[in-house]
Design a protein around this motif. Sequence first.
Motif, PDB file in Angstrom:
ATOM      1  N   GLY A   1       4.653   9.629   0.707  1.00 46.74           N
ATOM      2  CA  GLY A   1       4.237  10.843   0.007  1.00 46.74           C
ATOM      3  C   GLY A   1       4.736  10.943  -1.418  1.00 46.74           C
ATOM      4  N   THR A   2       5.429   9.906  -1.886  1.00 41.35           N
ATOM      5  CA  THR A   2       5.943   9.897  -3.263  1.00 41.35           C
ATOM      6  C   THR A   2       5.173   8.864  -4.086  1.00 41.35           C
ATOM      7  OG1 THR A   2       7.638   8.339  -2.527  1.00 41.35           O
ATOM      8  CG2 THR A   2       8.261  10.666  -2.618  1.00 41.35           C
ATOM      9  N   GLY A   3       5.657   8.625  -5.309  1.00 43.03           N
ATOM     10  CA  GLY A   3       5.013   7.629  -6.162  1.00 43.03           C
ATOM     11  C   GLY A   3       3.990   8.212  -7.102  1.00 43.03           C
ATOM     12  N   ASN A   4       4.229   9.447  -7.552  1.00 36.02           N
ATOM     13  CA  ASN A   4       3.330  10.075  -8.527  1.00 36.02           C
ATOM     14  C   ASN A   4       3.576   9.495  -9.923  1.00 36.02           C
ATOM     15  OD1 ASN A   4       2.232  11.961  -6.612  1.00 36.02           O
ATOM     16  ND2 ASN A   4       4.167  13.077  -6.759  1.00 36.02           N
TER      17      ASN A   4
ATOM     18  N   GLU B   1      -1.317   3.166  -2.524  1.00 35.75           N
ATOM     19  CA  GLU B   1      -2.228   4.254  -2.160  1.00 35.75           C
ATOM     20  C   GLU B   1      -1.537   5.586  -2.414  1.00 35.75           C
ATOM     21  OE1 GLU B   1      -4.223   6.326   1.772  1.00 35.75           O
ATOM     22  OE2 GLU B   1      -3.830   4.162   1.860  1.00 35.75           O
ATOM     23  N   THR B   2      -2.274   6.543  -2.927  1.00 38.81           N
ATOM     24  CA  THR B   2      -1.714   7.856  -3.204  1.00 38.81           C
ATOM     25  C   THR B   2      -0.995   8.423  -1.984  1.00 38.81           C
ATOM     26  OG1 THR B   2      -2.255  10.160  -3.699  1.00 38.81           O
ATOM     27  CG2 THR B   2      -3.977   8.871  -2.662  1.00 38.81           C
ATOM     28  N   GLY B   3       0.121   9.090  -2.249  1.00 37.59           N
ATOM     29  CA  GLY B   3       0.895   9.703  -1.179  1.00 37.59           C
ATOM     30  C   GLY B   3       0.263  10.953  -0.604  1.00 37.59           C
TER      31      GLY B   3
ATOM     32  N   ALA C   1       0.821  -1.217   0.000  1.00 35.87           N
ATOM     33  CA  ALA C   1       0.000   0.000   0.000  1.00 35.87           C
ATOM     34  C   ALA C   1       0.851   1.262   0.000  1.00 35.87           C
ATOM     35  CB  ALA C   1      -0.933   0.014   1.206  1.00 35.87           C
ATOM     36  N   HIS C   2       2.114   1.149   0.465  1.00 30.98           N
ATOM     37  CA  HIS C   2       3.028   2.286   0.470  1.00 30.98           C
ATOM     38  C   HIS C   2       3.916   2.238  -0.771  1.00 30.98           C
ATOM     39  CE1 HIS C   2       2.027   1.507   4.728  1.00 30.98           C
ATOM     40  NE2 HIS C   2       2.120   2.824   4.878  1.00 30.98           N
ATOM     41  N   HIS C   3       4.244   3.389  -1.293  1.00 28.55           N
ATOM     42  CA  HIS C   3       5.104   3.474  -2.481  1.00 28.55           C
ATOM     43  C   HIS C   3       6.474   2.839  -2.222  1.00 28.55           C
ATOM     44  CE1 HIS C   3       7.892   6.067  -5.120  1.00 28.55           C
ATOM     45  NE2 HIS C   3       7.353   5.133  -5.888  1.00 28.55           N
TER      46      HIS C   3
END
Length: 387
Positions: free
Chosen positions: A202-205, A194-196, A171-173
């Motif tokens: 908070g990353t992974g865009n 899951e979106t950061g 679920a975390h980048h």
Amino acid sequence: MKDESVFIYSPELLNYKFNQHHPFNQLRIQVTLDLLEKVDAIQNRQIISPRRATQEELLLIHDQDYVNAVTSAGHGNLSTEVAENYGLGTEDTPIFFNMHEASSLLVGGTLTAADYVMSGKVRHALHLGGGLHHGFSGKASGFCIYNDSSVAIRYLQEKYGARVLYIDTDAHHGDGVQWSFYDDPNVCTLSIHETGRYLFPGTGNITERGQGQGYGFSFNVPVDAFTEDDSWLNCCKTAMIEVAEFFKPDVILTQNGADAHYYDPLTHLSVTMKSFKEIPKIAHEIAHQFCDGRWIAVGGGGYDIWRVVPRAWAYIWLEMTDNKSELSELPSSWVNKWQPYTSDKLPLRWEDDEQLYPPIPRRAEISEKNKQTLEKSLYPIRSIKNK
């Protein structure tokens, strides 16, 4: 008799333990193995002890100063100020005795899995003690001291000359692994998470696509909070297949965090066992289609260690070993053994109840948004394909 798969395990892996109240608890590996044993899904000959990673192997990714700091911290010889510069002694990564020794065993477990697969002894290897994807070259982060996947990928490159596809469904980048190979065209990283916007790190865009020669070999699919099975699986299956077709790896390494589940206390997704049963099947098919079955799987996140992780991780082994048993009820011997350790009522079945949680009001909106995110993430390879 030659086995297709090995399970990397030693009770020593449980020594990676920050403190009694920390959410990262490697007891979950033992509880998972016990579940597999209770359903006769694993034999002693399939269980292989991990070795400890050498200093030279750790330095494939990590800085010498950092390894020295971790070693000193684990023996009580590092000041608080210096420790914090390396991300040690924080709330996420408290210092514990023999920290270096415990961490290098986790790395060595993933290297053991890599050698078994790449030497042709087996096609698949599972190391649930690994998957510490937030570790950086010179800093601990997000419960992760050394980054076993990053070290293993570099090891696979240098020892076997392999092109590696890293797939992360935690679920975390998977930030630590992504940044380790951000400029490397021979490693492709795919993270579905899951979106950061609401979640660490908070990353992974979708705009994080690599740099230099590595541009175009980093893929991210950040899904919305409260995403459910159908949308999650659509993102995972579509991205995994299309990225594998694009990259054509020699081996795949999957990180199998179990924290996308609705019960997980640290995340905000609404995934159930339906997804955790399906994702290993997709990985298995990709491995046989593109790299002669070479598949290394590691663990990762998963903080409901009683109701979620054992079932989710057991599914990986059941898939690896082509176990066709019709499993419906969990063995009462397993439930009775572990129930006294938790105040949560253990599940009695492998599958989750269909009414696990109340309906999500924005389901259609979330699914549509995820579909658009997926399309944007895969646009570069789809545009090449359509030329």
